[in-house]
Design a protein around this motif. Structure first.
Motif, mmCIF file in Angstrom:
data_model
loop_
_atom_site.group_PDB
_atom_site.id
_atom_site.type_symbol
_atom_site.label_atom_id
_atom_site.label_comp_id
_atom_site.label_asym_id
_atom_site.label_seq_id
_atom_site.Cartn_x
_atom_site.Cartn_y
_atom_site.Cartn_z
ATOM 1 N N THR A 164 3.214 -10.928 -1.961
ATOM 2 C CA THR A 164 1.912 -10.258 -2.061
ATOM 3 C C THR A 164 1.431 -9.751 -0.713
ATOM 4 O O THR A 164 0.650 -8.802 -0.657
ATOM 5 N N ASP A 165 1.889 -10.361 0.363
ATOM 6 C CA ASP A 165 1.498 -9.913 1.706
ATOM 7 C C ASP A 165 2.622 -9.158 2.406
ATOM 8 O O ASP A 165 2.690 -9.118 3.635
ATOM 9 N N ARG A 171 4.510 1.326 2.224
ATOM 10 C CA ARG A 171 5.348 1.936 3.262
ATOM 11 C C ARG A 171 6.778 2.176 2.777
ATOM 12 O O ARG A 171 7.696 2.313 3.575
ATOM 13 N N VAL A 172 6.946 2.232 1.454
ATOM 14 C CA VAL A 172 8.210 2.644 0.838
ATOM 15 C C VAL A 172 7.937 3.917 0.047
ATOM 16 O O VAL A 172 6.952 3.997 -0.688
ATOM 17 N N ALA A 173 8.780 4.912 0.205
ATOM 18 C CA ALA A 173 8.544 6.216 -0.424
ATOM 19 C C ALA A 173 9.751 6.654 -1.240
ATOM 20 O O ALA A 173 10.892 6.270 -0.960
ATOM 21 N N THR A 174 9.475 7.475 -2.248
ATOM 22 C CA THR A 174 10.523 8.089 -3.056
ATOM 23 C C THR A 174 9.993 9.418 -3.574
ATOM 24 O O THR A 174 8.860 9.808 -3.299
ATOM 25 N N GLU A 202 7.964 -1.752 -11.448
ATOM 26 C CA GLU A 202 6.845 -2.696 -11.345
ATOM 27 C C GLU A 202 6.526 -2.992 -9.882
ATOM 28 O O GLU A 202 5.349 -3.026 -9.476
ATOM 29 N N ALA A 203 7.573 -3.170 -9.059
ATOM 30 C CA ALA A 203 7.368 -3.488 -7.649
ATOM 31 C C ALA A 203 6.772 -2.306 -6.893
ATOM 32 O O ALA A 203 5.907 -2.482 -6.019
ATOM 33 N N PHE A 204 7.221 -1.092 -7.209
ATOM 34 C CA PHE A 204 6.637 0.097 -6.581
ATOM 35 C C PHE A 204 5.137 0.163 -6.868
ATOM 36 O O PHE A 204 4.330 0.418 -5.977
ATOM 37 N N GLY A 205 4.780 -0.038 -8.137
ATOM 38 C CA GLY A 205 3.371 0.056 -8.507
ATOM 39 C C GLY A 205 2.534 -1.035 -7.878
ATOM 40 O O GLY A 205 1.447 -0.789 -7.349
ATOM 41 N N ARG A 206 3.031 -2.265 -7.922
ATOM 42 C CA ARG A 206 2.258 -3.387 -7.401
ATOM 43 C C ARG A 206 2.070 -3.306 -5.891
ATOM 44 O O ARG A 206 1.036 -3.729 -5.356
ATOM 45 N N SER A 207 3.050 -2.766 -5.190
ATOM 46 C CA SER A 207 2.999 -2.743 -3.729
ATOM 47 C C SER A 207 2.424 -1.450 -3.154
ATOM 48 O O SER A 207 2.359 -1.289 -1.932
ATOM 49 N N GLY A 208 2.016 -0.518 -4.036
ATOM 50 C CA GLY A 208 1.429 0.725 -3.541
ATOM 51 C C GLY A 208 2.427 1.654 -2.887
ATOM 52 O O GLY A 208 2.092 2.365 -1.926
ATOM 53 N N SER A 209 3.655 1.668 -3.390
ATOM 54 C CA SER A 209 4.665 2.582 -2.843
ATOM 55 C C SER A 209 4.237 4.030 -3.044
ATOM 56 O O SER A 209 3.401 4.349 -3.895
ATOM 57 N N ILE A 210 4.843 4.923 -2.271
ATOM 58 C CA ILE A 210 4.430 6.325 -2.217
ATOM 59 C C ILE A 210 5.424 7.191 -2.967
ATOM 60 O O ILE A 210 6.641 7.043 -2.801
ATOM 61 N N ALA A 211 4.916 8.101 -3.780
ATOM 62 C CA ALA A 211 5.752 9.119 -4.425
ATOM 63 C C ALA A 211 5.298 10.476 -3.916
ATOM 64 O O ALA A 211 4.117 10.813 -3.975
ATOM 65 N N THR A 212 6.244 11.258 -3.398
ATOM 66 C CA THR A 212 5.894 12.555 -2.830
ATOM 67 C C THR A 212 6.976 13.561 -3.177
ATOM 68 O O THR A 212 7.984 13.213 -3.798
ATOM 69 N N ALA A 347 3.505 3.160 -12.771
ATOM 70 C CA ALA A 347 3.976 2.614 -11.499
ATOM 71 C C ALA A 347 3.281 3.267 -10.311
ATOM 72 O O ALA A 347 3.171 2.652 -9.255
ATOM 73 N N PHE A 348 2.833 4.512 -10.476
ATOM 74 C CA PHE A 348 2.204 5.249 -9.374
ATOM 75 C C PHE A 348 0.845 5.801 -9.820
ATOM 76 O O PHE A 348 0.646 7.023 -9.862
#
Length: 352
Positions: A164-165, A171-174, A202-212, A347-348
């Motif tokens: 969680t921390d 800071r992960v992008a796809t 699920e991990a992308f969504g929970r951790s606030g990953s970036i989609a661009t 997820a995003f």
């Protein structure tokens, strides 16, 4: 053609809103023959290949148009529906789009000694041909990750995002699969290939990953340290940047690595189809492939080619080619696409 029309209205921008990312002319303006080449490939990468081709053919001019994958599909489908061919050769990284266009009768047939050199999974109906060989990679900032943090597999990436921390949160992008046809294809291929796909979403969504949207933007921000890791990036673009920037490292995931071939199609009714055939044959020739390899558009993992891609484990069990075959039509099914995109939006959610 009805299904294409519905897709155009429901999923992508109208033809009036489409714009090229850039255009460029190669060869003499008064050349006897002109090839209009529309592609998703960054001109900076493809330019040396085109320049070498026209240098040996003083009677030939190439008008190059660089497009986003969704817009290129939409434009080509509209041309097909209206019985015209705005381009003489179309090359797209979104292979599922190209399969759909061929399936809808939008392509001309062609066979030659050059096309016959392709393996069966890289040609379809003598109307679609895979002209590149590009691994789909992970890019990371080597200055900001410890050796223990380098995600050699999707399982490792999940482990980085699980706490969680986690310092990798946000800071992960796809790729954004709604903005990028290539991104959709790669995510869809992952969903068929990986047991980790649901967990990653699920991990992308929970951790606030970036989609661009774009390879260049993603890679730039990994280099700057804004992102620490980029997932599912085309190796051709990543390699070119990594050679120029020591902060960037590129790896082939050890659980599996997708191998993409950009798909080439000669639109039905093309006025310059003869010249386009010559260009296609060049891209598939020994000289053409040597030029593509020099631009990292053909990469062979684990062959000591100096590619700078980190490879873990035997290549024969690592690679998963994305074949040019009707299986990709599943990715174009309206209902399945909508379900897949809804899952992606979950997820995003920050994108909508």
């Amino acid at each position: 053609m009805i299904r294409i029309a519905v897709l155009l209205v429901c999923l992508w921008q109208s033809a009036a809103a489409q714009t090229t990312e850039l255009t460029a002319d190669f060869g003499p303006a008064a050349a006897a023959r002109t090839i209009v080449l529309r592609s998703t490939t960054d001109l900076a990468v493809l330019r040396p290949v085109i320049e070498t081709y026209v240098a040996a053919r003083p009677d030939t001019r190439i008008v190059y148009e660089q497009w986003g994958s969704n817009d290129l599909y939409s434009l080509t489908a509209v041309d097909c529906r209206n019985g015209r061919a705005g381009a003489d050769l179309v090359i797209s990284s979104a292979a599922h789009h190209m399969i759909d266009l061929v399936n809808e009768g939008c392509a001309a047939s062609y066979a030659s000694d050059a096309t016959a050199t392709l393996p069966p999974q890289l040609t379809w109906r003598d109307q679609l041909w895979g002209v590149t060989r590009e691994p789909v990679v992970v890019v990371y900032n080597r200055d900001l990750l410890t050796p223990e943090e380098v995600p050699r597999s999707r399982f490792d990436l999940l482990d980085l995002l699980r706490p969680t921390d986690s310092r990798f949160a946000g800071r992960v992008a796809t790729y954004d699969i709604e903005e990028s046809g290539l991104g959709f294809l790669l995510a869809f291929s992952d969903s068929l290939e990986a047991t980790t796909f649901g967990g990653l979403m699920e991990a992308f969504g929970r951790s606030g990953s970036i989609a661009t949207c774009c390879s260049a933007e993603i890679i730039d921000r990994v280099a700057s340290g804004e992102y620490l890791i980029a997932y599912n990036v085309l190796g051709s673009y990543a390699l070119q940047r990594a050679r120029q920037d020591p902060r960037l490292a590129v790896l082939a995931p050890e659980d599996y690595t997708l191998i993409l071939s950009r798909a080439a199609m000669i639109p039905a009714g093309s006025a310059g189809s003869g010249a386009a055939r010559d260009l296609l044959d060049y891209l598939l020739s020994q000289d053409g492939r040597a030029m593509l390899e020099a631009q990292d558009l053909i990469v062979r993992l684990g062959e000591g080619d100096g590619s700078t891609i980190e490879v873990f484990g035997p290549v024969e069990t690592l690679e998963r080619p994305v074949g040019l075959n009707p299986t990709l039509l599943v990715a174009m099914d309206t209902d399945k696409r909508e379900i897949f995109i809804r899952r992606w939006r979950d997820a995003f959610p920050q994108l909508h």
